[in-house]
Scaffold this active site. Structure first.
Site, PDB file in Angstrom:
ATOM      1  N   SER A 275       4.749   3.803  -8.294  1.00 52.12           N
ATOM      2  CA  SER A 275       5.018   3.175  -9.579  1.00 52.12           C
ATOM      3  C   SER A 275       6.303   3.690 -10.217  1.00 52.12           C
ATOM      4  O   SER A 275       7.372   3.650  -9.615  1.00 52.12           O
ATOM      5  CB  SER A 275       3.803   3.394 -10.494  1.00 52.12           C
ATOM      6  OG  SER A 275       3.864   2.579 -11.632  1.00 52.12           O
ATOM      7  N   ASP A 368      -1.082  -7.271  -8.108  1.00 53.98           N
ATOM      8  CA  ASP A 368      -0.636  -6.263  -9.063  1.00 53.98           C
ATOM      9  C   ASP A 368      -0.223  -6.956 -10.362  1.00 53.98           C
ATOM     10  O   ASP A 368       0.782  -7.670 -10.392  1.00 53.98           O
ATOM     11  CB  ASP A 368       0.544  -5.489  -8.474  1.00 53.98           C
ATOM     12  CG  ASP A 368       1.112  -4.455  -9.432  1.00 53.98           C
ATOM     13  OD1 ASP A 368       0.518  -4.239 -10.510  1.00 53.98           O
ATOM     14  OD2 ASP A 368       2.157  -3.859  -9.100  1.00 53.98           O
ATOM     15  N   HIS A 401      -2.363  -2.492  -8.155  1.00 53.29           N
ATOM     16  CA  HIS A 401      -1.220  -1.605  -8.370  1.00 53.29           C
ATOM     17  C   HIS A 401      -1.456  -0.212  -7.790  1.00 53.29           C
ATOM     18  O   HIS A 401      -0.530   0.415  -7.276  1.00 53.29           O
ATOM     19  CB  HIS A 401      -0.938  -1.505  -9.874  1.00 53.29           C
ATOM     20  CG  HIS A 401       0.314  -0.744 -10.192  1.00 53.29           C
ATOM     21  ND1 HIS A 401       1.567  -1.291 -10.030  1.00 53.29           N
ATOM     22  CD2 HIS A 401       0.513   0.526 -10.657  1.00 53.29           C
ATOM     23  CE1 HIS A 401       2.484  -0.400 -10.387  1.00 53.29           C
ATOM     24  NE2 HIS A 401       1.876   0.702 -10.771  1.00 53.29           N
TER      25      HIS A 401
END
Length: 494
Positions: A275, A368, A401
């Protein structure tokens, strides 16, 4: 891949019955319960029962009434005393048995054939209102998961008579893995070294905007032969409290420290980044020559909501998220950044500036909600426009995610204490479905290890010289480790 069964004669299986009179008998390596009056015993087994957490476990039960409904429960308690659970409804076969490796769940936390479903669908109890994320803070402690079978199709958290149960013991650290807290200069983290003297390929292990230090992935990588430095960069001990300003020289210092370790290959390293921390890892690849392998898991390819400083100067000003990017539904927040990953933006990291022998494995998930699958096209375009082929991109359908190592619980949403764009915490939505996310975990874990071993270990000139030196030496020489500088020959790590 789900149907591979691991047989281990050393496994001791704990089975309990509610019958008041019983005696323990041993049969085919498991502890069963012998019931009075000739009644067949109810049993449940786990194969293997004790294992590393990235190993699949097969659950089976028998001695039940044929063609009747039963429920399997899984429960565990984390280090803070919080209870997590999952359940699945099955129907026994003609022989009164259930094999979760091939049987189809008809209800509960998941449906269909999904052997690791009880592990990957663990959720917090209703008493936990903030949706905590299940993370092992101390990887030296194994997960102890109690699996039980009861009659009928029952809801989760039901108190009912347990027919049989078994406790799974799933370790994050293999025997011989060393955990070394790191407090050196500004660097704060924990180094995990595989068993033996090495030399091992070394990496940084970076998470996104989760406060503190997450060590579990590093422990699992070290269990598979990779020296991994779980590295904190904000919100931990005396480090900066936020990600508003990030000094890239901190990571340069950490890299020099990692490469100085006598058991670590000294001429190159890599990074695994999730991320937000993807912007750090990709930037390091363009600035620091030893960085040769970058694994980005739903990574950000532009500097996000931070100022990147390097050697006292502003390196790049990050993209600032605005109100129009925010989404809110059913008490959960997320930010759709999909349309923001545009190569015309100044915040985009010039990944093409990395050396030709610096390789990228870029992972994105189709489900995501944060839109990070939008990184793949601009990343590929940027690399191809500059004649670069040192990259691989993967899009996992149905995954969310957060993609952790194998058999970690699927995180659909959880409470996040720190947000760069908002004071205070809130519940964030991460998306994905349990089974495709689990499939992504397993596939990525294999890809990641192969990628790191290839580009950090096998392509290292130092390591190849080391192998030649070892093959020609009649007796390896042991040299004391010098922490202050990198090793210069293979013999210092033998």
């Amino acid at each position: 891949m789900w149907f591979k069964t691991y047989r281990a004669a050393v496994n001791v299986l704990i089975v309990r019955t509610t019958m008041p009179t019983w005696s323990r008998v041993w049969w085919r390596g498991l502890a069963a319960v012998k019931h009075p009056a000739g009644r067949e015993e109810v049993w449940v087994t786990a194969t293997p029962r004790v294992c590393l957490h990235d190993v699949p476990t097969t659950l089976q039960a028998g001695g039940l009434q044929p063609n009747t409904p039963v429920t399997f429960f899984a429960h565990l308690t984390d280090e803070k005393g919080r209870l997590f659970g999952s359940h699945a409804h099955y129907v026994t076969d003609d022989g009164g048995g259930v094999d979760l490796g091939v049987a189809s769940s008809v209800g509960g936390s998941y449906t269909g054939v999904f052997p690791p479903g009880l592990l990957t669908t663990l959720t917090s109890s209703p008493q936990e209102r903030q949706f905590p994320r299940l993370v092992r803070n101390d990887p030296q402690l194994p997960w102890r998961i109690r699996v039980s079978v009861v009659s009928g199709h029952q809801p989760l958290w039901t108190q009912t008579e347990v027919l049989a149960e078994v406790e799974l013991e799933r370790h994050l650290m293999a025997p011989g893995v060393r955990r070394i807290p790191v407090r050196h200069g500004r660097v704060r983290g924990t180094l995990y070294l595989p068993p033996g003297n090495g030399p091992f390929p070394g990496i940084f292990d970076l998470y996104g905007v989760a406060l503190g230090l997450i060590e579990s992935r590093s422990a699992m990588l070290a269990s598979r032969g990779i020296a991994s430095l779980a590295l904190a960069y904000f919100g931990y001990e005396d480090l900066p409290k936020t990600t508003d300003e990030i000094d890239l020289a901190y990571f340069e210092e950490a890299m020099q420290l990692l490469l100085s370790w006598s058991e670590v290959i000294p001429d190159r390293c890599g990074a695994v980044a999730n991320s937000k921390s993807g912007d750090i890892a990709f930037t390091l690849a363009t600035l620091m020559e030893p960085m040769k392998a970058i694994v980005g898991i739903n990574p950000c390819i532009m500097v996000l909501h931070s100022r990147f400083m390097y050697r006292g100067k502003l390196y790049k000003q990050g993209f600032r998220m605005k109100d129009q990017h925010f989404r809110y539904e059913d008490g959960k927040y997320w930010i759709d950044l999909g349309s923001c990953f545009d190569n015309s933006r100044q915040e985009i990291i010039p990944v093409e500036d990395a050396d030709d022998d610096t390789h990228f494995l870029v992972i994105a998930a189709e489900d995501d909600p944060w839109g990070f699958k939008g990184i793949l096209t601009p990343f590929r375009e940027r690399m191809q426009q500059h004649g670069k082929r040192n990259f691989e991109t993967v899009l996992y359908p149905g995954a969310g995610h957060i993609i952790e190592p194998p058999y970690a619980p699927h995180v659909r949403h959880c409470y996040q204490a720190h947000l760069p764009w908002k004071e205070g915490g809130c519940i964030l939505k991460w998306g994905g479905k349990p089974q495709p996310t689990c499939e992504a975990q397993v596939d990525l874990w294999r890809r990641m290890q192969t990628f790191i071993m290839t580009h950090v270990r096998d392509e290292s000139p130092w390591y190849q010289d080391c192998l030649s030196e070892r093959s020609s030496a009649t007796r390896p020489t042991t040299v004391p480790a010098d922490f202050s500088k990198p090793s210069t020959s293979c013999s210092s790590s033998v």
